[in-house]
Structure formats: C-alpha cells, structure tokens
Design a protein around this motif. Sequence first.
Motif, mmCIF file in Angstrom:
data_model
loop_
_atom_site.group_PDB
_atom_site.id
_atom_site.type_symbol
_atom_site.label_atom_id
_atom_site.label_comp_id
_atom_site.label_asym_id
_atom_site.label_seq_id
_atom_site.Cartn_x
_atom_site.Cartn_y
_atom_site.Cartn_z
ATOM 1 N N ARG A 180 50.792 98.542 37.391
ATOM 2 C CA ARG A 180 51.715 99.424 36.682
ATOM 3 C C ARG A 180 51.916 100.716 37.460
ATOM 4 O O ARG A 180 51.070 101.095 38.271
ATOM 5 C CB ARG A 180 51.172 99.728 35.271
ATOM 6 N N PRO A 181 53.022 101.414 37.240
ATOM 7 C CA PRO A 181 53.304 102.631 38.008
ATOM 8 C C PRO A 181 52.309 103.740 37.710
ATOM 9 O O PRO A 181 51.783 103.860 36.610
ATOM 10 C CB PRO A 181 54.721 103.009 37.547
ATOM 11 N N ARG A 182 52.070 104.559 38.742
ATOM 12 C CA ARG A 182 51.229 105.742 38.574
ATOM 13 C C ARG A 182 52.094 106.987 38.820
ATOM 14 O O ARG A 182 52.529 107.644 37.895
ATOM 15 C CB ARG A 182 50.065 105.684 39.565
ATOM 16 N N ARG A 183 52.361 107.279 40.090
ATOM 17 C CA ARG A 183 53.179 108.447 40.415
ATOM 18 C C ARG A 183 54.597 108.318 39.882
ATOM 19 O O ARG A 183 55.228 109.302 39.491
ATOM 20 C CB ARG A 183 53.196 108.617 41.940
ATOM 21 N N LEU A 184 55.128 107.067 39.869
ATOM 22 C CA LEU A 184 56.511 106.851 39.454
ATOM 23 C C LEU A 184 56.644 106.530 37.970
ATOM 24 O O LEU A 184 57.716 106.125 37.518
ATOM 25 C CB LEU A 184 57.127 105.710 40.283
ATOM 26 N N LEU A 189 63.773 103.074 37.497
ATOM 27 C CA LEU A 189 63.760 102.634 38.887
ATOM 28 C C LEU A 189 64.717 101.476 39.195
ATOM 29 O O LEU A 189 65.135 101.330 40.349
ATOM 30 C CB LEU A 189 62.338 102.223 39.282
ATOM 31 N N LEU A 190 65.023 100.647 38.208
ATOM 32 C CA LEU A 190 65.839 99.463 38.512
ATOM 33 C C LEU A 190 67.231 99.847 38.988
ATOM 34 O O LEU A 190 67.750 99.280 39.966
ATOM 35 C CB LEU A 190 65.910 98.546 37.296
ATOM 36 N N GLY A 191 67.860 100.809 38.293
ATOM 37 C CA GLY A 191 69.182 101.247 38.726
ATOM 38 C C GLY A 191 69.186 101.745 40.151
ATOM 39 O O GLY A 191 70.005 101.303 40.981
ATOM 40 N N PRO A 192 68.283 102.670 40.525
ATOM 41 C CA PRO A 192 68.217 103.114 41.922
ATOM 42 C C PRO A 192 67.928 101.993 42.920
ATOM 43 O O PRO A 192 68.446 102.001 44.039
ATOM 44 C CB PRO A 192 67.073 104.134 41.897
ATOM 45 N N LEU A 193 67.120 101.008 42.506
ATOM 46 C CA LEU A 193 66.848 99.890 43.425
ATOM 47 C C LEU A 193 68.120 99.108 43.716
ATOM 48 O O LEU A 193 68.381 98.737 44.871
ATOM 49 C CB LEU A 193 65.791 98.966 42.825
ATOM 50 N N PHE A 194 68.913 98.845 42.688
ATOM 51 C CA PHE A 194 70.166 98.125 42.915
ATOM 52 C C PHE A 194 71.126 98.970 43.752
ATOM 53 O O PHE A 194 71.786 98.452 44.660
ATOM 54 C CB PHE A 194 70.810 97.745 41.581
ATOM 55 N N ARG A 195 71.204 100.258 43.443
ATOM 56 C CA ARG A 195 72.132 101.125 44.186
ATOM 57 C C ARG A 195 71.734 101.258 45.647
ATOM 58 O O ARG A 195 72.567 101.502 46.512
ATOM 59 C CB ARG A 195 72.193 102.509 43.539
ATOM 60 N N SER A 196 70.441 101.081 45.930
ATOM 61 C CA SER A 196 69.991 101.233 47.314
ATOM 62 C C SER A 196 70.661 100.230 48.243
ATOM 63 O O SER A 196 70.788 100.484 49.446
ATOM 64 C CB SER A 196 68.468 101.087 47.393
ATOM 65 N N LEU A 387 61.795 85.742 40.502
ATOM 66 C CA LEU A 387 60.807 85.838 41.573
ATOM 67 C C LEU A 387 59.589 86.667 41.178
ATOM 68 O O LEU A 387 58.604 86.693 41.922
ATOM 69 C CB LEU A 387 61.458 86.425 42.821
ATOM 70 N N GLY A 388 59.676 87.363 40.024
ATOM 71 C CA GLY A 388 58.541 88.163 39.569
ATOM 72 C C GLY A 388 58.485 89.541 40.189
ATOM 73 O O GLY A 388 57.452 90.216 40.109
ATOM 74 N N TRP A 389 59.597 89.996 40.797
ATOM 75 C CA TRP A 389 59.613 91.324 41.396
ATOM 76 C C TRP A 389 59.823 92.405 40.340
ATOM 77 O O TRP A 389 59.391 93.538 40.526
ATOM 78 C CB TRP A 389 60.718 91.428 42.450
ATOM 79 N N ILE A 390 60.528 92.068 39.251
ATOM 80 C CA ILE A 390 60.826 93.034 38.197
ATOM 81 C C ILE A 390 60.712 92.327 36.852
ATOM 82 O O ILE A 390 60.654 91.096 36.783
ATOM 83 C CB ILE A 390 62.247 93.626 38.339
ATOM 84 N N ASP A 391 60.702 93.133 35.777
ATOM 85 C CA ASP A 391 60.943 92.575 34.458
ATOM 86 C C ASP A 391 62.185 93.259 33.912
ATOM 87 O O ASP A 391 63.011 93.760 34.682
ATOM 88 C CB ASP A 391 59.722 92.724 33.541
ATOM 89 N N ASP A 392 62.355 93.302 32.602
ATOM 90 C CA ASP A 392 63.569 93.899 32.043
ATOM 91 C C ASP A 392 63.685 95.396 32.314
ATOM 92 O O ASP A 392 64.775 95.961 32.292
ATOM 93 C CB ASP A 392 63.614 93.678 30.528
ATOM 94 N N LYS A 393 62.543 96.051 32.586
ATOM 95 C CA LYS A 393 62.574 97.515 32.625
ATOM 96 C C LYS A 393 62.072 98.125 33.928
ATOM 97 O O LYS A 393 62.577 99.166 34.354
ATOM 98 C CB LYS A 393 61.751 98.069 31.458
ATOM 99 N N VAL A 394 61.068 97.512 34.563
ATOM 100 C CA VAL A 394 60.430 98.173 35.710
ATOM 101 C C VAL A 394 60.128 97.164 36.814
ATOM 102 O O VAL A 394 60.052 95.950 36.564
ATOM 103 C CB VAL A 394 59.103 98.849 35.287
ATOM 104 N N PRO A 395 59.941 97.660 38.040
ATOM 105 C CA PRO A 395 59.420 96.790 39.104
ATOM 106 C C PRO A 395 57.990 96.365 38.772
ATOM 107 O O PRO A 395 57.265 97.070 38.064
ATOM 108 C CB PRO A 395 59.466 97.682 40.353
ATOM 109 N N LEU A 396 57.580 95.234 39.306
ATOM 110 C CA LEU A 396 56.254 94.703 39.016
ATOM 111 C C LEU A 396 55.432 94.535 40.285
ATOM 112 O O LEU A 396 55.972 94.489 41.396
ATOM 113 C CB LEU A 396 56.365 93.347 38.308
ATOM 114 N N GLY A 397 54.138 94.412 40.083
ATOM 115 C CA GLY A 397 53.200 93.977 41.107
ATOM 116 C C GLY A 397 53.389 94.600 42.468
ATOM 117 O O GLY A 397 53.469 95.834 42.613
#
Length: 723
Positions: A180-184, A189-196, A387-397
């Motif tokens: 789970r996220p610590r600093r973040l 994060l999902l929106g910025p990841l797609f926009r990247s 692929l298990g990189w994200i769920d509905d709300k946040v990046p995973l693992g």
Amino acid sequence: MARRPQRRSNGQRAQRRVRDLDNEGIIPVLARAVREVEGAAQRGAVPPSARTKFQVVGLLVREERSRIKADTEVSESQRAEQLKRLDGIATILAKTATRDTTLLHLLAEDAEVGEAAEDLRREMKKRAGLEVPDEPEVDEDDPDAPVLEKRVVPQSVIARRLANPFLVPDFTGAAAQHARPRRLAGWELLGPLFRSFEYGGASACMPLPEPGSLVAASGRELMKHQSQVVEAAAQGHRTFLLADEPGLGKTAQALLAAQAADAYPLLVVVPNVVKTSWAREAGIWTPGRTSTVIHGDGYDVDGWADIVVVNYEILDRHVGWLGDFGFKGMVVDEAHFIKNKTSQRSQHVLHLADRLRARYARPLLMALTGTPLINDIEDFRAIWQFLGWIDDKVPLGPLMEALEETGLSPADGPAFYGAARTCVVNQGIVRRRKVDVAADIPARRVADLPVELDDAIGRSIKAAEKELARRMVARYHSALETRVSGRTVEGIDHELVRRVAGWELEDSSSKKDGENVFSMVRRIGQAKAGLAADYAAQLARNVGKVVFFAKHVDVMDAAEKLFAERGIRYASIRGDQTPKARQAAIDSFTEDPDVQVVVCSLMAAGVGLNLQVASNLVLAELSWTDAEQTQAIDRIHRIGQEEPVTAWRVIAAHTIDTRIAELIDSKAGLAARALDGSDEEIGASSDIQLEALVSLLTAALEEEERQRARRARALRTEAVYAG
C-alpha cells in the motif's frame, strides 16, 4: 353476549388496501434489494454481484413506473403513493452512485444487460409474484441470437477434479502484491498515470534481456524480438502487456513464455475467429503440451489438457469451473475487447484473473493487443487491472513500490509524468513495430487464419461436402462394377479416383445448378465474409490501412456493410466501375488518412494497382491459383514499400477450403522451381480444382475402408463369443 363484528368504513378499507400494497408486488422486493446495494457501497468497492443488482433495480424501477402510469384500474391517490415509493428507491440508487460514479453507466440507454442481470430480473419478478414468460428457445448456431447464461461443467473436468481434489496454493510474494502507498497515500494516481502516456516520451517497451537461445524447445527457430519476451518470462517476469504490431508473432511468444514459466495449466481467452488458430499454434510451438478448445457447452473438452482455449462469446457459461480449475497462467488475446469494464465479458475476465491471484500470488498473466498505446489510453484501465497493476482506485504491488521509489508526486509535474510512465512500462509493456524489427522478419509472408464455420450455414456447407463425397464414392463403385477389363488393385484404385474426379469436374463446369465444387467454394466464401471483415476491421484499428480482397460481389457487399456499421470508412474497387470512379477510389484510399480499408475484387484489382500505403492485406476468399494470390499480395509488396508485408489468408477449418489452401501452397513450390529452371510445369486453376476433388474422394474412400475394417473386427469378435 357475543360481540358483533364492527363494520369497516370505506376509509378503513382503503387504508387496509394501502397497507397490503406496502407488502406485495415488486416494490417491496426492490426496496430490500436497493438497501443491500447501498450497504455494499458503504462497505467499500462495489462487488460485481452488487453492481448487477444495482442495474436490475434501476431497470425494474423504470418498468414499474411505466406500468403504474398506464394502469387505469388504480385510483389517483394509490398511483401517487406507488410513484412516491418508487422515487424513494430511485433516490437511494442516486445516493449510492455518488460513492461510485461508474454505476451510472449501468443505467445508460445503451448499457449492456448481461445474462446474470437477466436471470436476476426474472428471479425478482418471480419473488414479487409476477408472471414471468418462459425463457425463449435459443439457436446457439445463430450468431445474432442472445446467449442465455447457463453455467456448465464438462464431464472430463469433473473427472479431473475427482482424480486430484486438492490444489496446493502458492502465496509466494503475496505481501509485495498487496503493498500500500506510504509517501503517496492520499494522492489520486490513476489519472496522472494515464495522462503520463499522453506526453509521449521514450519507447513504450520495457527493458528486455538478451535471448539465451533463438531455438525453441520444439526445434523451431525464433526471431530475436520473440526470444527476448520468452527469456524475460524464464527470468521470472510474470505480467506482460504484449502490444506488438500484428504479424510479429505474439501468439508464439505467449505460448513459449508460458512454457518458460511452467505456467500450466494455461487458460487462453480469445475472439471466436482465432480460437482454432491458437490450438494449431500450440501444437506447432509447444508440441509436448496438450491443448483443448471449448465449443458450446464444452462436451468434448479434454479436462486433462495443459492449454484450454475459450472464446469471449461463451465465457459466461464456463466462468464457474474455469475459476476453480487451478490455472497458473492466463492469456487474453485481442485484450482491447475488455476495455468496457461494465460489460459481462470484462467482468468475467477480471474475475478469472482474481481467482488465479487468489491461488497463486504470481501467476503468468499476458494481455495481447496490437492497439497503439497512445490511442484511448483510458481503454487500458481494465487491462492494467487484469494484470494486477491497479485496482479501481490505486496502483498495486510492484507498481506502487516503483512509484514510491521515484521520490516524486503529481505535484512535480513533467518530472513525475516521465518517471511514472517508465514505472508502468517496466511492469511489462512490450511494444515493437514491424519497422523496429525489420531485420528479424521476412519482407513478405502469408499467414493463415483458420476460422470455424459452426453456425447453421457452416453445418449446411459441411453437409453439402459430405453429399458431394458420397456422390463421387457411388460413381467410383459404379465404375468398378461395370469395368470389364483392365488391372485390379488392392485397396483404393487411385487411377480410377482421378478419372472419377475428372468426370465430376467436367459435370460441375457444364452444369450451373445443383451442388458442386464451385458452388460449395462460393458458399464457403459467403460464410467467411463476416469473419474476414471483422478481422480486417481489427487490423484497421490497430495498424492502419488494410487491403481486403474477395472474389465475389456478395462477399464484398457483406464486408462493406460491416465496415459501415463499425464506422470504418472504406473505398471500393470493382469490375463494373468506370476508369474515373476506379481512380477516385484508389486516390481516396492512398491519400485520405481517414479511409482505412479498400475492398477489392480479386479479378478487377489483382493487377496494375499500387496500394503500398498499406502493409496488411486480408484474403477473404481463396483463388484457384497461387499466381492470383501472389498478384493480389503484390499490390502492396512492391518497390517503395518500407514495411514488411503480411497477407492474412482466411481459411474455413475442416472444409474443402483447407485442402485448396494446401494445394495452392504445394503448386506454389512447383511454380518457384519452374521459374528457377526446373522442368516442372506451373499448375493451372483446373489442376487445383481436380486435386481438391481427388483429395475429397480419397478421404471418403479411406474412411469407408476404416468402417469396413471395424465392422469386420466386430463380426469376428461376435463369432468368437458365440463359439
């Protein structure tokens, strides 16, 4: 003295009737269901079952509102009371949707109502005491008929479970998977990841290791770009978004990656048009592994197979037992099919991936698609979740860990976007273009695409083929019986077979009515038209312009109709066009970037055209000579073509179409030797036609011989027991 019962006034009777209405009909059922959905939303992410219930409640509220407004037998006060209660249910739906706005898509006019939702709607109506019509009879061979959800478990799968009832789970690495996220924490994060990915940047391909070998265990030689993915799997990488352009061998890479990772049993989910091709490729690249293809209810499934291939269209029937089968790997071909997360097919795929991860923390998961990453990046939300990189709300693992290690946040702007894009790519995105690996691949190749004609038309074609074979067998035996001189041979007289095939070919050429080899091949072309056009449409979306060749006008018409329905702009080159119209069609395809497909007549456009703006070509129908096929391919494989050319030849499996393709290829070898100075003659179209009939008759006579031998063995066995 007995107390006389009191009479009820009209007002009391009305109040009693209202109280009865409170507890009968569909509204109480809807009220209970909507509270259950609301509770699920309050507890966190809305599970698929609650999403289905949300959609059904919304649909039934609409139905009941319309019914009440049209009911002339209720008073105005009763109507107002019922509508008020429905408004209360609708209000709860709206409040629930504020917690998860994706629920609103389930109530859109064009929302897909899946089989599970239909079943729940029927169940709720029955619970309310309403009449529910019987489920309609469905012709499973009708491609337009709705598929009713009926979960099945093939008998061989049951036998496998009984033989091995315990599947040992493997939770190695489970902690990292659920990091789970610590600093973040707190950042969206999902929106910025797609926009990247919209900002461009480096190539969308993870670092790949140098291949250990270019030879597969099957002995077949691999191209370097293929071996790199296999080597990555061998070194422990377990999630891949393999987005190579069509023609670069994604199927072989996926099969060999599964072998390198020992990810058996392996589940492969594909479009219907390519499931036979997958089984064929599995036999070529991993011959030591057994494969089985699920058709319909799966009565002929091999429950002990290492590779199980199923198409999206029937996944709903099998998702139950597939989830419990114990797969260690899963491949999703044409993964853009699951981009709509609210669709049943997407939910089934995501459910199966979750089941794999629940049992094995690091299963092999591969999503295959040729769709460029820069287009509609939001479409990849479901793929990343698979692929298990994200769920509905946040990046995973591992993805969240990688983002944490950058030391950046979305507040850092471009620096974060570049780093975030690299983090996602390194999870397993592999994207190569033909021009990137041009040295690895041949300048021109013909790739066969076998398709199953498993509908009513397909069955009629196969029946007609059997009738043609039966007619030639009868003619063969008649010729044997009436022959008064000449040699006699043991078994099949192959010289007579050729003569009978020749007689049939002469009759077919002179008679325009009745079933013959020419009418049969034409019907096969008509049956393949939709499948071939569908594949051309996929290519057009994935890699750009496509040339579509057909022999017959009705096949061209069917293809153009499908392209129009898909919103794909096309040009058409036919034999009945004026020179001016023909040139206008060519110019629109070669010069207008929005014209994605040109539909060409094999006879009218097979020579004299330059269509090298495309590098992919679909041959919807087979010609009778390799020369015609080569002429068509040469419309795009010509001087000035900067990309490798792939011709996709659509072949109807288990029909005479397959024999014709094999004969064309064999004659092509003879033609090549003739051009090199050999004494072999280049075959004419009549040679292919004759050889196809010879092959059909020979196969029928061989089957007759086998049946005769089986009957003889049965009689001998019966005689032994009788004695």
